[in-house]
Design a protein around this motif. Structure first.
Motif, mmCIF file in Angstrom:
data_model
loop_
_atom_site.group_PDB
_atom_site.id
_atom_site.type_symbol
_atom_site.label_atom_id
_atom_site.label_comp_id
_atom_site.label_asym_id
_atom_site.label_seq_id
_atom_site.Cartn_x
_atom_site.Cartn_y
_atom_site.Cartn_z
ATOM 1 N N ALA A 157 1.311 2.663 6.361
ATOM 2 C CA ALA A 157 0.103 2.170 5.695
ATOM 3 C C ALA A 157 -1.146 2.626 6.435
ATOM 4 O O ALA A 157 -2.159 2.992 5.808
ATOM 5 C CB ALA A 157 0.138 0.644 5.597
ATOM 6 N N ALA A 174 -3.052 -3.030 -4.999
ATOM 7 C CA ALA A 174 -3.391 -2.892 -3.576
ATOM 8 C C ALA A 174 -4.215 -1.629 -3.351
ATOM 9 O O ALA A 174 -5.220 -1.641 -2.626
ATOM 10 C CB ALA A 174 -2.119 -2.855 -2.735
ATOM 11 N N ARG A 175 -3.817 -0.544 -3.984
ATOM 12 C CA ARG A 175 -4.533 0.719 -3.808
ATOM 13 C C ARG A 175 -5.904 0.695 -4.473
ATOM 14 O O ARG A 175 -6.839 1.330 -3.979
ATOM 15 C CB ARG A 175 -3.667 1.865 -4.339
ATOM 16 C CG ARG A 175 -2.441 2.086 -3.463
ATOM 17 C CD ARG A 175 -1.529 3.179 -3.972
ATOM 18 N NE ARG A 175 -0.445 3.417 -3.013
ATOM 19 C CZ ARG A 175 0.486 4.355 -3.155
ATOM 20 N NH1 ARG A 175 0.468 5.156 -4.223
ATOM 21 N NH2 ARG A 175 1.431 4.501 -2.232
ATOM 22 N N LEU A 229 0.818 -1.215 0.000
ATOM 23 C CA LEU A 229 0.000 0.000 0.000
ATOM 24 C C LEU A 229 0.849 1.261 0.000
ATOM 25 O O LEU A 229 0.438 2.305 -0.495
ATOM 26 C CB LEU A 229 -0.911 0.031 1.228
ATOM 27 C CG LEU A 229 -2.271 -0.647 1.139
ATOM 28 C CD1 LEU A 229 -2.969 -0.564 2.488
ATOM 29 C CD2 LEU A 229 -3.139 -0.032 0.055
ATOM 30 N N CYS A 286 1.567 -2.504 -6.137
ATOM 31 C CA CYS A 286 1.109 -1.333 -5.380
ATOM 32 C C CYS A 286 -0.180 -0.778 -5.970
ATOM 33 O O CYS A 286 -1.118 -0.441 -5.235
ATOM 34 C CB CYS A 286 2.198 -0.271 -5.376
ATOM 35 S SG CYS A 286 1.774 1.222 -4.469
ATOM 36 N N LEU A 315 -8.196 -0.985 -2.045
ATOM 37 C CA LEU A 315 -8.601 -0.033 -1.014
ATOM 38 C C LEU A 315 -9.675 0.906 -1.544
ATOM 39 O O LEU A 315 -10.690 1.150 -0.874
ATOM 40 C CB LEU A 315 -7.389 0.770 -0.534
ATOM 41 C CG LEU A 315 -7.673 1.829 0.534
ATOM 42 C CD1 LEU A 315 -8.148 1.188 1.838
ATOM 43 C CD2 LEU A 315 -6.439 2.700 0.779
#
Length: 229
Positions: free
Chosen positions: A202, A174-175, A162, A171, A178
């Motif tokens: 994070a 992962a974002r 993150l 990355c 979110l």
């Protein structure tokens, strides 16, 4: 914070090689604001030189005694990260759940299978699946992950991914998870002290992007429910 996925237990897998490194990683965890860690050594038929459950338990007891001796203010719990494999149900007969709960942390990256079927199979045997770092597995697209969550799986994203992992695509995924509100737990998947310390950055990243309430859920409330503390 609670770190639900960490390779801090010494000498049992590709994480901390010795007791001194375990202590260094736990000091880093405490400094980052982590008060509890679930130690999750690899359990797998695919990896060489992994320890037996008896060896893992012995190392766990030694580490607990050492942190008490050194007055490191952190609570330790024992779990496992299981590579999905054909005889996973038989493996689970020997334990390997997160703090003796019904939750199992599973890495699905080792082979191409019907993951929905495996989540269902584990569920009907009483287990609840936490999918380890789906952002690292290319075949996990958003629609599949939404489906797996509807089917009862939880998603654990790793904190270094993150905060700016060297692998840009990881990355980015992962974002995106979110942004889409698909993450249930953020954990370090720590193999070094640097990995552990990424939990703090994070946490602040999640606060910035999603607010304090979401950060509290991903770093504290949800992992607390999983390991039952």
């Amino acid at each position: 914070m609670i770190d639900l996925h960490a390779h801090i237990l010494f000498g049992v897998d590709d994480g901390a090689p010795d007791l001194n490194e375990s202590i260094k990683m736990l000091e880093s965890a405490a400094n980052a604001g982590i008060h509890s860690v679930c130690l999750t050594p690899h359990v797998s038929p695919y990896r060489r030189n992994l320890s037996t459950q008896e060896e893992i338990q012995k190392a766990f007891e030694i580490l607990k005694d050492k942190i008490n001796e050194q007055h490191i203010d952190i609570s330790l719990f024992l779990g496992a990260e299981i590579d999905e494999h054909e005889s996973i149900l038989k493996t689970l007969e020997h334990g390997h759940t997160l703090n003796n709960s019904k939750y199992v942390l599973v890495d699905f990256s080792r082979r191409d299978i019907d993951i929905s079927e495996m989540v269902y199979e584990l569920r009907i045997h009483g287990y609840k699946v936490v999918i380890a770092h789906p952002e690292r597995t290319k075949f996990f697209n958003i629609e599949l992950l939404k489906q797996l969550k509807r089917e009862g799986a939880l998603l654990q994203v790793s904190s270094p991914n993150l905060t700016g992992n060297i692998y840009r695509k990881v990355c980015k995924r992962a974002r995106l998870l979110l942004k889409e509100d698909l993450i249930d737990v953020v954990a370090s998947d720590a193999h070094s002290a640097t990995d552990v310390s990424s939990m703090k950055s994070a946490y602040h990243y999640v606060v910035k992007k999603k607010g304090l309430r979401t950060a509290e859920k991903l770093f504290i409330e949800n992992p607390r429910k999983i390991i039952g503390i």
